[in-house]
Design an enzyme around this catalytic site. Structure first.
Site, PDB file in Angstrom:
ATOM      1  N   THR A  55      74.515 -11.000  22.693  1.00  0.00           N
ATOM      2  CA  THR A  55      72.745 -10.549  21.679  1.00  0.00           C
ATOM      3  C   THR A  55      71.907 -11.257  22.340  1.00  0.00           C
ATOM      4  O   THR A  55      70.530 -11.253  22.800  1.00  0.00           O
ATOM      5  CB  THR A  55      72.568 -10.559  20.776  1.00  0.00           C
ATOM      6  N   ARG A 103      69.174 -13.417  14.593  1.00  0.00           N
ATOM      7  CA  ARG A 103      70.454 -12.755  14.098  1.00  0.00           C
ATOM      8  C   ARG A 103      70.929 -13.970  13.057  1.00  0.00           C
ATOM      9  O   ARG A 103      70.940 -15.368  13.423  1.00  0.00           O
ATOM     10  CB  ARG A 103      71.713 -13.273  14.911  1.00  0.00           C
ATOM     11  N   HIS A 130      74.206  -4.267  11.992  1.00  0.00           N
ATOM     12  CA  HIS A 130      73.641  -4.135  13.344  1.00  0.00           C
ATOM     13  C   HIS A 130      73.363  -3.400  13.754  1.00  0.00           C
ATOM     14  O   HIS A 130      74.176  -3.107  14.611  1.00  0.00           O
ATOM     15  CB  HIS A 130      75.198  -4.873  13.949  1.00  0.00           C
ATOM     16  N   GLN A 133      73.034  -2.651  18.167  1.00  0.00           N
ATOM     17  CA  GLN A 133      74.300  -2.198  18.544  1.00  0.00           C
ATOM     18  C   GLN A 133      74.612  -1.196  18.712  1.00  0.00           C
ATOM     19  O   GLN A 133      74.999  -0.154  19.714  1.00  0.00           O
ATOM     20  CB  GLN A 133      75.294  -3.356  18.009  1.00  0.00           C
ATOM     21  N   ASP A 222      86.459  -3.014  15.880  1.00  0.00           N
ATOM     22  CA  ASP A 222      85.532  -4.770  15.773  1.00  0.00           C
ATOM     23  C   ASP A 222      86.620  -4.706  14.788  1.00  0.00           C
ATOM     24  O   ASP A 222      87.454  -4.906  14.342  1.00  0.00           O
ATOM     25  CB  ASP A 222      84.674  -4.380  14.925  1.00  0.00           C
ATOM     26  N   MET A 227      81.916 -13.320  12.175  1.00  0.00           N
ATOM     27  CA  MET A 227      81.422 -14.328  11.863  1.00  0.00           C
ATOM     28  C   MET A 227      81.151 -14.723  10.153  1.00  0.00           C
ATOM     29  O   MET A 227      80.394 -14.204   9.664  1.00  0.00           O
ATOM     30  CB  MET A 227      80.296 -14.652  13.067  1.00  0.00           C
ATOM     31  N   CYS A 262      82.280  -3.215  20.402  1.00  0.00           N
ATOM     32  CA  CYS A 262      81.095  -4.375  19.961  1.00  0.00           C
ATOM     33  C   CYS A 262      81.359  -5.270  21.366  1.00  0.00           C
ATOM     34  O   CYS A 262      80.458  -5.887  21.705  1.00  0.00           O
ATOM     35  CB  CYS A 262      80.532  -4.438  19.056  1.00  0.00           C
ATOM     36  N   LEU A 263      82.606  -6.205  21.114  1.00  0.00           N
ATOM     37  CA  LEU A 263      83.483  -7.201  21.479  1.00  0.00           C
ATOM     38  C   LEU A 263      82.063  -7.956  20.831  1.00  0.00           C
ATOM     39  O   LEU A 263      80.886  -8.004  20.628  1.00  0.00           O
ATOM     40  CB  LEU A 263      82.157  -6.871  23.358  1.00  0.00           C
ATOM     41  N   ARG A 290      73.639  -2.522  25.622  1.00  0.00           N
ATOM     42  CA  ARG A 290      72.578  -3.333  24.422  1.00  0.00           C
ATOM     43  C   ARG A 290      71.085  -3.250  25.088  1.00  0.00           C
ATOM     44  O   ARG A 290      70.219  -3.085  24.100  1.00  0.00           O
ATOM     45  CB  ARG A 290      73.455  -4.933  24.552  1.00  0.00           C
TER      46      ARG A 290
HETATM   47  N1  NVA Z   1      81.737  -7.592  13.087  1.00  0.00           N
HETATM   48  C1  NVA Z   1      81.069  -9.090  14.427  1.00  0.00           C
HETATM   49  C2  NVA Z   1      80.357  -8.396  14.996  1.00  0.00           C
HETATM   50  C3  NVA Z   1      79.823  -9.347  16.109  1.00  0.00           C
HETATM   51  C4  NVA Z   1      79.329  -8.534  17.392  1.00  0.00           C
HETATM   52  C5  NVA Z   1      81.171  -9.931  13.086  1.00  0.00           C
HETATM   53  O1  NVA Z   1      79.793 -10.120  12.432  1.00  0.00           O
HETATM   54  O2  NVA Z   1      81.951 -11.072  13.886  1.00  0.00           O
HETATM   55  N1   CP Z   2      78.155  -6.812  19.900  1.00  0.00           N
HETATM   56  C1   CP Z   2      77.244  -8.242  20.133  1.00  0.00           C
HETATM   57  O1   CP Z   2      76.421  -8.656  19.479  1.00  0.00           O
HETATM   58  O2   CP Z   2      77.889  -9.667  20.936  1.00  0.00           O
HETATM   59  P1   CP Z   2      77.266 -10.808  20.980  1.00  0.00           P
HETATM   60  O3   CP Z   2      78.326 -11.048  19.395  1.00  0.00           O
HETATM   61  O4   CP Z   2      77.899 -11.819  21.949  1.00  0.00           O
HETATM   62  O5   CP Z   2      75.931 -11.201  20.298  1.00  0.00           O
END
Ligand code: NVA
Ligand code: CP
Length: 304
Positions: A55, A103, A130, A133, A222, A227, A262-263, A290
């Site tokens: 991001t 974010r 998100h 994404q 995912d 987080m 999405c990584l 992205r």
């Molecule tokens: N579901 C994950 C997405 C990260 C891009 C998170 O919120 O950590």
């Molecule tokens: N997919 C995504 O939002 O990656 P980051 O958490 O690395 O920004």
């Protein structure tokens, strides 16, 4: 009042389609080296309360490529909602900058930021959703399949922020979206209800990943622990293990199914190395998109 992109559903179906068209056009320009600097002297403030690779880098690079500039404000810089009230930050930053990307943890903070900002606000992820994404994801699906007709997406894993945004997209674009999740890890009930009431898509929640992947065009997953949920990690690992995207599961899908994530991936938790690195995987095209999708979103909001 400025336009914001806080939820996929902030855009109409037509706006989503025209944003995808614009993303394709902007991507062509950057690939061919055609100069396109519509945001000269424009600055984006990027507020991060959570970590990020894609991001941050995609927004910052995207702004540079559009002729503008982006300022990174990390978790320790602002302390949004802690060191300073969200509504104060919104009004201060809007006096300096032309657009804000944030974010945050609490989705209510994102809504407050947008309410008090006089410049457009883009949601770069909250605990609820998100949207950037999923714009990149659907752009990637469109590029690979060449169309979005009769699309079936099987999301295997947590009914989390990313799943919620897919369900929001299902309220705007017709698709068959199936989430296979263990009990208790369902998506947001209001988002689900709204998508079903929109009547465009079939949105299902099942408990069996094998059922979900049957005839799917895309298998999406995912992380199991997003987080902010780190203290639940052990419990989640146990609950989600039967939902791992692995070679055994892929055997039940079409040979040409696309694998998306999405990584960042927690390799060999929600997805095995083998599947992530397989020929079906389009995760790096997805990550690249992205930037292209977000440039189009920025341009749409700045046009207003
Ligand atoms: N579901 C994950 C997405 C990260 C891009 C998170 O919120 O950590
Ligand atoms: N997919 C995504 O939002 O990656 P980051 O958490 O690395 O920004």
């Amino acid at each position: 009042m400025s336009r914001n992109f806080i939820h996929i559903t902030d855009f109409t179906t037509e706006e989503i389609k025209s944003t995808l068209d614009l993303a394709i056009e902007i991507k062509k320009k950057v690939k061919s080296g055609t100069e396109y600097l519509p945001l000269k002297n424009k600055t984006m403030a990027m507020i991060f309360a959570k970590p990020s690779a894609r991001t941050r880098v995609s927004f910052e690079t995207g702004m540079t490529q559009l002729g503008g500039h982006a300022i990174f404000l990390g978790p320790k810089d602002i302390g949004i909602g802690k060191r300073e009230a969200v509504k104060d930050i919104a009004r201060v930053i809007a006096r300096y900058d032309d657009i804000i990307m944030a974010r945050l943890f609490d989705h209510k903070h994102m809504l407050e930021l947008a309410e008090y900002s006089t410049v457009p606000v883009i949601n770069g992820l909250t605990d609820l959703n998100h949207p950037c994404q999923i714009m990149a994801d659907i752009l990637t699906v469109l590029e690979h399949r060449k169309h979005l007709d009769n699309l079936k997406v099987a999301f295997i894993g947590d009914g989390n922020n990313v799943a919620n945004s897919w369900i929001n997209l299902a309220a705007r674009l017709p698709m068959h979206f199936v989430l296979a999740a263990p009990g208790g890890y369902d998506p947001d009930p209001t988002i689900l209800k709204n998508a079903r009431e929109a009547g465009l898509s079939k949105v299902e929640i099942v408990n069996d990943p094998i059922v979900a992947v049957k005839d799917a065009d895309v298998i999406y997953t995912d992380v199991w622990t997003s987080m902010g949920q780190e203290e639940e990690k052990a419990k989640r690992l146990k609950a989600f293990m039967p939902f791992q995207v692995n070679s055994e599961l892929i055997k039940h899908a079409k040979d040409d199914v696309y694998i998306m994530h999405c990584l960042p991936a927690h390799r060999n938790e929600e997805i095995t190395d083998e599947v992530l690195e397989s020929k079906n995987s389009i995760v790096f095209d997805e990550a690249e998109n992205r930037m292209h999708a977000q440039k189009a979103i920025i341009m749409k909001l700045m046009e207003e």
